[in-house]
Design a protein around this motif. Sequence first.
Motif, PDB file in Angstrom:
ATOM      1  N   ALA A 116      -2.563   5.565  11.203  1.00 33.43           N
ATOM      2  CA  ALA A 116      -1.120   6.157  11.271  1.00 33.43           C
ATOM      3  C   ALA A 116      -1.132   7.229  10.344  1.00 33.43           C
ATOM      4  CB  ALA A 116      -0.214   4.945  10.698  1.00 33.43           C
ATOM      5  N   ALA A 117      -1.710   7.149   9.208  1.00 29.71           N
ATOM      6  CA  ALA A 117      -1.602   8.446   8.109  1.00 29.71           C
ATOM      7  C   ALA A 117      -2.273   9.502   8.491  1.00 29.71           C
ATOM      8  CB  ALA A 117      -2.291   7.863   6.936  1.00 29.71           C
ATOM      9  N   TYR A 118      -3.466   9.396   9.239  1.00 37.05           N
ATOM     10  CA  TYR A 118      -4.186  10.592   9.866  1.00 37.05           C
ATOM     11  C   TYR A 118      -3.258  11.300  10.992  1.00 37.05           C
ATOM     12  CZ  TYR A 118      -7.448  13.592  12.084  1.00 37.05           C
ATOM     13  OH  TYR A 118      -8.089  14.539  12.665  1.00 37.05           O
ATOM     14  N   GLU A 119      -2.522  10.377  11.732  1.00 38.19           N
ATOM     15  CA  GLU A 119      -1.848  10.909  12.788  1.00 38.19           C
ATOM     16  C   GLU A 119      -0.468  11.673  12.214  1.00 38.19           C
ATOM     17  OE1 GLU A 119      -2.075  11.088  16.299  1.00 38.19           O
ATOM     18  OE2 GLU A 119      -4.130  10.183  15.856  1.00 38.19           O
ATOM     19  N   ALA A 120      -0.047  11.169  11.285  1.00 38.75           N
ATOM     20  CA  ALA A 120       1.171  11.547  10.581  1.00 38.75           C
ATOM     21  C   ALA A 120       0.939  13.051   9.698  1.00 38.75           C
ATOM     22  CB  ALA A 120       1.684  10.718   9.271  1.00 38.75           C
ATOM     23  N   LEU A 121      -0.445  13.066   9.199  1.00 39.43           N
ATOM     24  CA  LEU A 121      -0.818  14.365   8.549  1.00 39.43           C
ATOM     25  C   LEU A 121      -1.252  15.494   9.891  1.00 39.43           C
ATOM     26  CD1 LEU A 121      -2.945  13.342   5.746  1.00 39.43           C
ATOM     27  CD2 LEU A 121      -0.569  14.182   5.771  1.00 39.43           C
ATOM     28  N   LYS A 122      -1.964  14.931  10.966  1.00 43.49           N
ATOM     29  CA  LYS A 122      -2.144  15.787  11.794  1.00 43.49           C
ATOM     30  C   LYS A 122      -0.936  16.421  12.684  1.00 43.49           C
ATOM     31  CE  LYS A 122      -4.243  14.501  15.702  1.00 43.49           C
ATOM     32  NZ  LYS A 122      -5.158  13.673  16.806  1.00 43.49           N
ATOM     33  N   ARG A 154      -2.513  16.475  -2.064  1.00 47.71           N
ATOM     34  CA  ARG A 154      -1.526  17.137  -1.154  1.00 47.71           C
ATOM     35  C   ARG A 154      -1.872  18.430  -0.431  1.00 47.71           C
ATOM     36  NH1 ARG A 154       2.761  14.428  -0.227  1.00 47.71           N
ATOM     37  NH2 ARG A 154       3.645  12.813  -1.568  1.00 47.71           N
ATOM     38  N   GLY A 155      -2.518  19.157  -1.274  1.00 46.94           N
ATOM     39  CA  GLY A 155      -3.031  20.381  -0.690  1.00 46.94           C
ATOM     40  C   GLY A 155      -4.239  20.429  -0.095  1.00 46.94           C
ATOM     41  N   ALA A 156      -4.828  19.447   0.413  1.00 44.13           N
ATOM     42  CA  ALA A 156      -6.012  19.182   1.030  1.00 44.13           C
ATOM     43  C   ALA A 156      -6.207  20.002   2.497  1.00 44.13           C
ATOM     44  CB  ALA A 156      -6.467  17.768   1.316  1.00 44.13           C
ATOM     45  N   LEU A 172       0.797  -1.229   0.001  1.00 47.28           N
ATOM     46  CA  LEU A 172      -0.049  -0.132  -0.007  1.00 47.28           C
ATOM     47  C   LEU A 172       0.863   1.247  -0.172  1.00 47.28           C
ATOM     48  CD1 LEU A 172      -2.934  -1.093   2.497  1.00 47.28           C
ATOM     49  CD2 LEU A 172      -2.991  -0.907  -0.002  1.00 47.28           C
ATOM     50  N   PRO A 173       0.341   2.382  -0.512  1.00 51.67           N
ATOM     51  CA  PRO A 173       0.899   3.542  -0.562  1.00 51.67           C
ATOM     52  C   PRO A 173       1.438   3.939   0.938  1.00 51.67           C
ATOM     53  CG  PRO A 173      -0.897   3.872  -1.261  1.00 51.67           C
ATOM     54  CD  PRO A 173      -1.062   2.509  -0.939  1.00 51.67           C
ATOM     55  N   SER A 174       2.807   4.352   0.877  1.00 50.68           N
ATOM     56  CA  SER A 174       3.317   4.687   2.580  1.00 50.68           C
ATOM     57  C   SER A 174       3.021   6.432   2.539  1.00 50.68           C
ATOM     58  CB  SER A 174       4.759   4.456   2.510  1.00 50.68           C
ATOM     59  OG  SER A 174       5.530   5.158   1.537  1.00 50.68           O
ATOM     60  N   ASP A 175       2.759   6.921   1.766  1.00 54.10           N
ATOM     61  CA  ASP A 175       2.270   8.419   1.696  1.00 54.10           C
ATOM     62  C   ASP A 175       0.952   8.644   2.166  1.00 54.10           C
ATOM     63  OD1 ASP A 175       2.551  11.219   1.261  1.00 54.10           O
ATOM     64  OD2 ASP A 175       1.379  11.056  -0.793  1.00 54.10           O
ATOM     65  N   PRO A 176       0.906   9.405   3.481  1.00 52.78           N
ATOM     66  CA  PRO A 176      -0.384   9.515   4.246  1.00 52.78           C
ATOM     67  C   PRO A 176      -1.386  10.053   3.276  1.00 52.78           C
ATOM     68  CG  PRO A 176       1.481  10.754   5.306  1.00 52.78           C
ATOM     69  CD  PRO A 176       2.034  10.119   3.924  1.00 52.78           C
ATOM     70  N   TYR A 177      -1.135  10.830   2.450  1.00 57.51           N
ATOM     71  CA  TYR A 177      -2.116  11.588   1.441  1.00 57.51           C
ATOM     72  C   TYR A 177      -2.770  10.396   0.685  1.00 57.51           C
ATOM     73  CZ  TYR A 177      -0.311  16.227   2.862  1.00 57.51           C
ATOM     74  OH  TYR A 177       0.200  17.264   3.657  1.00 57.51           O
ATOM     75  N   GLU A 178      -1.864   9.533   0.095  1.00 60.32           N
ATOM     76  CA  GLU A 178      -2.322   8.583  -0.815  1.00 60.32           C
ATOM     77  C   GLU A 178      -3.446   7.732   0.112  1.00 60.32           C
ATOM     78  OE1 GLU A 178       0.232   6.538  -3.408  1.00 60.32           O
ATOM     79  OE2 GLU A 178       1.387   8.377  -3.566  1.00 60.32           O
ATOM     80  N   VAL A 179      -2.654   7.186   1.233  1.00 61.77           N
ATOM     81  CA  VAL A 179      -3.504   6.243   2.212  1.00 61.77           C
ATOM     82  C   VAL A 179      -5.005   6.690   2.231  1.00 61.77           C
ATOM     83  CG1 VAL A 179      -3.688   5.184   4.554  1.00 61.77           C
ATOM     84  CG2 VAL A 179      -1.562   5.210   3.137  1.00 61.77           C
TER      85      VAL A 179
END
Length: 136
Positions: free
Chosen positions: A127-133, A84-86, A72-79
């Motif tokens: 994990a993706a949400y926490e990384a973006l947060k 990217r500008g969301a 799976l994509p490791s990029d949090p935006y892709e997950v």
Amino acid sequence: MKYWVYAVIFLYILSPIDLLPERGLGRIGLLDDLLVAGALYWYFIYRPAMRAGGRIPGGGETRKEEEPRRDLPSDPYEVLGVARGASDEEIKSAYRDLANKYHPDKVSHLGDEFKALAHQRFKEIQAAYEALKSKR
């Protein structure tokens, strides 16, 4: 190697030489045959098979193997499936939608494989949400 073990087990069961003779004890005398056969099977077939990966000849899987890691994509935006500008609201909304979809309570009625996949996906979403947060 396993065929000679099966042959030895078979010959021991048929042999008149026993720890407990069948003549005087009847069926109780067969217990030593079963115990020796089981010990030979365990030592030469079951134990090495478990060490080699958890498969017993003719028995299928016996212990749970580690869950395969999906690519799976490791990029949090892709997950989360956002650009990217969301904005924070878009990220939060995507997180809630995906978390609702893959939450373990929502898939508890499905089979074990689906539950395991949903659990893994749910952890990735968190994990993706926490990384973006934490970036914000």
